[in-house]
Design an enzyme around this catalytic site. Structure first.
Site, PDB file in Angstrom:
ATOM      1  N   HIS A  22       0.864  -1.173   0.000  1.00 20.85           N
ATOM      2  CA  HIS A  22       0.000   0.000   0.000  1.00 20.85           C
ATOM      3  C   HIS A  22       0.906   1.230   0.000  1.00 20.85           C
ATOM      4  CE1 HIS A  22      -3.958  -1.975   1.674  1.00 20.85           C
ATOM      5  NE2 HIS A  22      -3.559  -2.498   0.542  1.00 20.85           N
ATOM      6  N   GLU A  39       1.574   3.423   2.235  1.00 21.51           N
ATOM      7  CA  GLU A  39       2.364   3.580   3.457  1.00 21.51           C
ATOM      8  C   GLU A  39       3.433   2.496   3.588  1.00 21.51           C
ATOM      9  OE1 GLU A  39      -0.890   3.436   3.059  1.00 21.51           O
ATOM     10  OE2 GLU A  39      -1.997   4.676   4.476  1.00 21.51           O
ATOM     11  N   SER A  83      -6.918   7.746   4.262  1.00 19.05           N
ATOM     12  CA  SER A  83      -6.912   7.236   5.634  1.00 19.05           C
ATOM     13  C   SER A  83      -6.442   5.772   5.651  1.00 19.05           C
ATOM     14  CB  SER A  83      -8.323   7.365   6.219  1.00 19.05           C
ATOM     15  OG  SER A  83      -8.346   6.936   7.558  1.00 19.05           O
ATOM     16  N   CYS A 120      -5.568   1.893   6.021  1.00 19.49           N
ATOM     17  CA  CYS A 120      -6.241   0.621   6.297  1.00 19.49           C
ATOM     18  C   CYS A 120      -5.644   0.027   7.573  1.00 19.49           C
ATOM     19  CB  CYS A 120      -6.044  -0.351   5.133  1.00 19.49           C
ATOM     20  SG  CYS A 120      -4.458  -1.229   5.160  1.00 19.49           S
ATOM     21  N   CYS A 163      -1.810  -0.855   7.380  1.00 17.85           N
ATOM     22  CA  CYS A 163      -0.923   0.314   7.436  1.00 17.85           C
ATOM     23  C   CYS A 163      -1.010   0.996   8.797  1.00 17.85           C
ATOM     24  CB  CYS A 163      -1.256   1.269   6.296  1.00 17.85           C
ATOM     25  SG  CYS A 163      -0.921   0.500   4.680  1.00 17.85           S
TER      26      CYS A 163
END
Lengths: 158, 158
Positions: B61, B63, B86, B88, B91
Site C-alpha cells: 500500500h 504507506e 486514511s 487501512c 498500514c
C-alpha cells in the site's frame, strides 16, 4: 501472557513445522527467524519469512512476506495462516485487513504480539506454544539483540 | 465519519502534494491511487505508492511501500508520514509497530480507515480533507470498483 492453550490438530502441527522451516532457513541466512505459511484446502499456498536482514526491508515480516508471495487473491476467508511467532501490530493489521479468519501461532513467549486483539476482531487464533519455535527465537534474540530490537522498533509490547 | 478537521501547516500541505503526486502517477500506471511520503527534518526521506496492480503485490500500500523505500531505520520517532487516504488496518498497524508519531491524512471520505485507532495509540493525526485527494480516489473507485474492493478485501469499514 496467559492465553489458554487451544488444541491444535495434527495437520496444524505439520503446517507449523513448515513455517518453522522458513524461520530456520531465515536464521541460517542471518535473518530474523520468523516464518509463515498460508494454507488452503489442506495445501500450502504460499510461504514467507522475515527479510529485514536479507533484503533490508523492514515491512517484510514472516506474515507480510507470505501474503506477498500468495499474490492477488479474491478472498482470504478460507485460508489458514501459520506463523512461528505471535504477530506484531503490522501483521495483525494485515490479517484483519485481508480477512484471514484463522491463525495458528507457534509461540508468544519471546514476543507477546497481539493475539487478544486478533480474537477481538473475530480471528480464530490457536496458540501452540511450540518448543522449537521458542528455542530458535530465544537463541536469535540472545545472539543478535541489536537486530531484534530494531525489528520491533524497540517496543517489546506490540 | 466526523473527526474534527485539525489544522495543517503550509509545510504539511506541500508534503501532502508530494504524496498526491505519487498517487497520481500510480493512477496513470493503472494502479490504486494512494501515495505516501515520509518526512524527516523538513525533507522527504522516502516515497511510496500502492503497487497492487503494478507489482501484483497486495501488501504494498502507499504507506508500506514508503516504509520499505526508507529502508532500515533505527527509529521512526522523528518522522512524519503523509498519506493521501486514511490508512487501512495493515498500514495502521505498521504505523503503530514502527512508532511513527505523526500522520497527515489527505482524506477519509472514500475510505474511513482507522484514524481513531491511531489516535487511541498516541499517534498525532491531522486530517486535511483535501479536494484533489478525494476527487482522484473517487474517480478510481468509479472506474475500477473491482480492483478497489479487492484491495480492501471487500471490507469498506477497516
Amino acid at each position: 501472557m496467559s492465553y489458554k492453550k487451544e488444541s491444535a490438530g495434527s495437520a496444524d502441527i505439520m503446517f507449523l513445522r513448515e513455517a518453522y522451516q522458513e524461520a530456520l532457513e531465515g536464521y541460517q541466512q542471518g535473518g530474523v527467524p520468523v516464518g509463515a505459511v498460508m494454507v488452503r484446502n489442506g495445501k500450502v499456498l504460499a510461504r514467507g519469512r522475515n527479510k529485514r536482514v536479507q533484503e533490508g526491508d523492514p515491512v517484510m515480516h514472516g506474515e507480510t512476506d507470505c501474503l506477498r508471495s500468495a499474490g492477488i487473491l479474491a478472498s482470504y476467508q478460507d485460508i489458514d495462516l501459520y506463523t512461528t511467532l505471535s504477530p506484531c501490530m503490522m501483521c495483525t493489521g494485515a490479517i484483519i485487513h485481508f480477512g484471514v479468519k484463522r491463525v495458528v501461532v507457534g509461540e508468544d513467549v519471546n514476543f507477546p504480539g497481539n493475539i487478544q486483539y486478533l480474537r477481538d476482531n473475530d480471528v480464530d487464533v490457536v496458540l501452540v506454544d511450540d518448543e522449537e519455535c521458542k528455542k530458535l527465537m530465544a537463541q536469535f534474540i540472545e545472539e543478535r539483540p541489536d537486530i531484534w530490537y530494531e525489528d520491533i522498533a524497540g517496543n517489546e509490547k506490540v
